[in-house]
Design an enzyme around this catalytic site. Sequence first.
Site, PDB file in Angstrom:
ATOM      1  N   GLU A 102       0.845  -1.198   0.000  1.00 20.71           N
ATOM      2  CA  GLU A 102       0.000   0.000   0.000  1.00 20.71           C
ATOM      3  C   GLU A 102       0.881   1.249   0.000  1.00 20.71           C
ATOM      4  OE1 GLU A 102      -2.607   1.260  -0.613  1.00 20.71           O
ATOM      5  OE2 GLU A 102      -4.380   0.312   0.205  1.00 20.71           O
ATOM      6  N   ASP A 103       0.337   2.330  -0.546  1.00 18.91           N
ATOM      7  CA  ASP A 103       1.039   3.614  -0.442  1.00 18.91           C
ATOM      8  C   ASP A 103       0.818   4.233   0.930  1.00 18.91           C
ATOM      9  OD1 ASP A 103      -1.641   3.920  -1.024  1.00 18.91           O
ATOM     10  OD2 ASP A 103      -1.387   5.638  -2.334  1.00 18.91           O
ATOM     11  N   ASP A 132      -4.283   4.908   6.342  1.00 14.15           N
ATOM     12  CA  ASP A 132      -4.830   6.110   6.981  1.00 14.15           C
ATOM     13  C   ASP A 132      -5.812   5.646   8.066  1.00 14.15           C
ATOM     14  OD1 ASP A 132      -6.553   8.439   7.415  1.00 14.15           O
ATOM     15  OD2 ASP A 132      -5.601   9.347   5.691  1.00 14.15           O
ATOM     16  N   LYS A 147      -0.463   6.686   9.084  1.00  9.61           N
ATOM     17  CA  LYS A 147      -0.923   7.754   9.976  1.00  9.61           C
ATOM     18  C   LYS A 147      -1.478   7.107  11.243  1.00  9.61           C
ATOM     19  CE  LYS A 147      -2.629  10.861   6.303  1.00  9.61           C
ATOM     20  NZ  LYS A 147      -3.836  11.517   5.759  1.00  9.61           N
ATOM     21  N   VAL A 205      -1.647  14.072   2.369  1.00 12.44           N
ATOM     22  CA  VAL A 205      -0.414  14.083   1.579  1.00 12.44           C
ATOM     23  C   VAL A 205      -0.691  13.699   0.134  1.00 12.44           C
ATOM     24  CG1 VAL A 205       1.199  13.712   3.480  1.00 12.44           C
ATOM     25  CG2 VAL A 205       0.071  11.746   2.425  1.00 12.44           C
ATOM     26  N   ASP A 255      -2.854  10.738  -4.853  1.00 12.12           N
ATOM     27  CA  ASP A 255      -3.502  11.776  -5.661  1.00 12.12           C
ATOM     28  C   ASP A 255      -4.362  12.715  -4.830  1.00 12.12           C
ATOM     29  OD1 ASP A 255      -5.499   9.694  -5.152  1.00 12.12           O
ATOM     30  OD2 ASP A 255      -6.778  10.893  -6.448  1.00 12.12           O
ATOM     31  N   ARG A 289      -0.197  12.294  -8.756  1.00 12.58           N
ATOM     32  CA  ARG A 289       0.463  11.030  -8.412  1.00 12.58           C
ATOM     33  C   ARG A 289       1.918  11.003  -8.879  1.00 12.58           C
ATOM     34  NH1 ARG A 289      -3.641   7.336  -6.836  1.00 12.58           N
ATOM     35  NH2 ARG A 289      -5.614   7.582  -7.924  1.00 12.58           N
TER      36      ARG A 289
HETATM   37  O1  LIG Z   1      -6.586   3.626   5.263  1.00 13.25           O
HETATM   38  P1  LIG Z   1      -7.672   4.221   4.405  1.00 13.25           P
HETATM   39  O2  LIG Z   1      -8.382   5.344   5.115  1.00 13.25           O
HETATM   40  O3  LIG Z   1      -8.620   3.202   3.888  1.00 13.25           O
HETATM   41  O4  LIG Z   1      -6.987   4.959   3.182  1.00 13.25           O
HETATM   42  C1  LIG Z   1      -5.926   4.400   2.444  1.00 13.25           C
HETATM   43  C2  LIG Z   1      -6.327   4.086   1.031  1.00 13.25           C
HETATM   44  O5  LIG Z   1      -6.786   5.286   0.389  1.00 13.25           O
HETATM   45  C3  LIG Z   1      -6.068   5.463  -0.831  1.00 13.25           C
HETATM   46  O6  LIG Z   1      -6.663   4.775  -1.888  1.00 13.25           O
HETATM   47  P2  LIG Z   1      -7.975   5.289  -2.643  1.00 13.25           P
HETATM   48  O7  LIG Z   1      -9.130   4.448  -2.224  1.00 13.25           O
HETATM   49  O8  LIG Z   1      -8.103   6.772  -2.481  1.00 13.25           O
HETATM   50  O9  LIG Z   1      -7.705   4.942  -4.160  1.00 13.25           O
HETATM   51  P3  LIG Z   1      -6.361   5.065  -5.026  1.00 13.25           P
HETATM   52  O10 LIG Z   1      -5.377   4.096  -4.465  1.00 13.25           O
HETATM   53  O11 LIG Z   1      -6.798   4.666  -6.392  1.00 13.25           O
HETATM   54  O12 LIG Z   1      -5.882   6.479  -4.936  1.00 13.25           O
HETATM   55  C4  LIG Z   1      -4.730   4.810  -0.563  1.00 13.25           C
HETATM   56  O13 LIG Z   1      -4.094   4.425  -1.772  1.00 13.25           O
HETATM   57  C5  LIG Z   1      -5.097   3.609   0.260  1.00 13.25           C
HETATM   58  O14 LIG Z   1      -5.443   2.525  -0.567  1.00 13.25           O
HETATM   59  N1  LIG Z   2      -3.731  11.455  -1.478  1.00  8.77           N
HETATM   60  C1  LIG Z   2      -4.084  10.896  -0.321  1.00  8.77           C
HETATM   61  N2  LIG Z   2      -4.886   9.837  -0.311  1.00  8.77           N
HETATM   62  C2  LIG Z   2      -5.183   9.314   0.899  1.00  8.77           C
HETATM   63  N3  LIG Z   2      -5.961   8.253   1.197  1.00  8.77           N
HETATM   64  C3  LIG Z   2      -5.978   8.141   2.523  1.00  8.77           C
HETATM   65  N4  LIG Z   2      -5.219   9.089   3.103  1.00  8.77           N
HETATM   66  C4  LIG Z   2      -4.719   9.831   2.099  1.00  8.77           C
HETATM   67  C5  LIG Z   2      -3.866  10.979   2.058  1.00  8.77           C
HETATM   68  O1  LIG Z   2      -3.384  11.538   3.060  1.00  8.77           O
HETATM   69  N5  LIG Z   2      -3.588  11.456   0.807  1.00  8.77           N
HETATM   70 MG   LIG Z   3      -5.249   2.981  -2.680  1.00 13.70          MG
END
Ligand SMILES: O=P(O)(O)OC[C@H]1O[C@H](OP(=O)(O)OP(=O)(O)O)[C@H](O)[C@@H]1O
Ligand SMILES: Nc1nc2[nH]cnc2c(=O)[nH]1
Ligand SMILES: [Mg+2]
Length: 183
Positions: free
Chosen positions: A107-108, A111, A139, A161, A167, A173
């Site tokens: 995961e990136d 949160d 976080k 962030v 994004d 991104r």
């Molecule tokens: O811990 P959480 O509160 O669940 O947030 C974290 C998730 O949110 C973002 O993905 P998002 O669903 O925004 O899609 P993306 O990866 O396509 O940007 C991020 O890449 C994690 O997968």
């Molecule tokens: N870009 C972005 N996506 C998120 N998804 C959950 N937390 C975050 C954050 O801090 N930044």
């Molecule tokens: Mg994601």
Amino acid sequence: MIFPDANMLAINDKRFVPFIAAEAIQTRIQELADQINQEYADRKPLIVVVLNGAFIFAADLMKNLTIPCEVTFIRVASYTATESTGQLRQILGLSETITGRDLIVIEDIVDTGLTICEVCDQLRSQQPASIAIATLLFKPTALKKSIDLHYVGFEIENRFVLGYGLDYDGIGRNTKDIMVLEE
Ligand SMILES: O=P(O)(O)OC[C@H]1O[C@H](OP(=O)(O)OP(=O)(O)O)[C@H](O)[C@@H]1O
Ligand SMILES: Nc1nc2[nH]cnc2c(=O)[nH]1
Ligand SMILES: [Mg+2]
């Protein structure tokens, strides 16, 4: 956080300022990869990348892995399907058999932790041998579910962030550094 070349990114009405520099990210990724190389020395893990956000981190991490490993990509559906058990977001894209495999989920960011918990719950139902989580960012004060994170790049405060895969409204991104929403 350190950042050598000050600059600023504006997206719509939001301003993002430097937070974690590209060099610091790469140094930390090398450390995480060293740890994974040691801990999986006698295994062949399947790297499970959660799209979209994790794609850049996953690529850089994998370039530093020296163990044999495979990779697959999943997506968590952004819609919710209501079932009798409650709300369930589906995992899309997993075509491999994961039963008996050692999984490293990438995961990136973790949160609230809801996404990674859902992903791991659904993967676990297919009885993999093990599941470890590698996240670039975490976080701790935003976490809503308790979860064991095995590889964490940076623990950060609860601020929004962007960059290096993350994004804002689909944009941003593609920066090498991680930026933070200006307060
Ligand atoms: O811990 P959480 O509160 O669940 O947030 C974290 C998730 O949110 C973002 O993905 P998002 O669903 O925004 O899609 P993306 O990866 O396509 O940007 C991020 O890449 C994690 O997968
Ligand atoms: N870009 C972005 N996506 C998120 N998804 C959950 N937390 C975050 C954050 O801090 N930044
Ligand atoms: Mg994601």
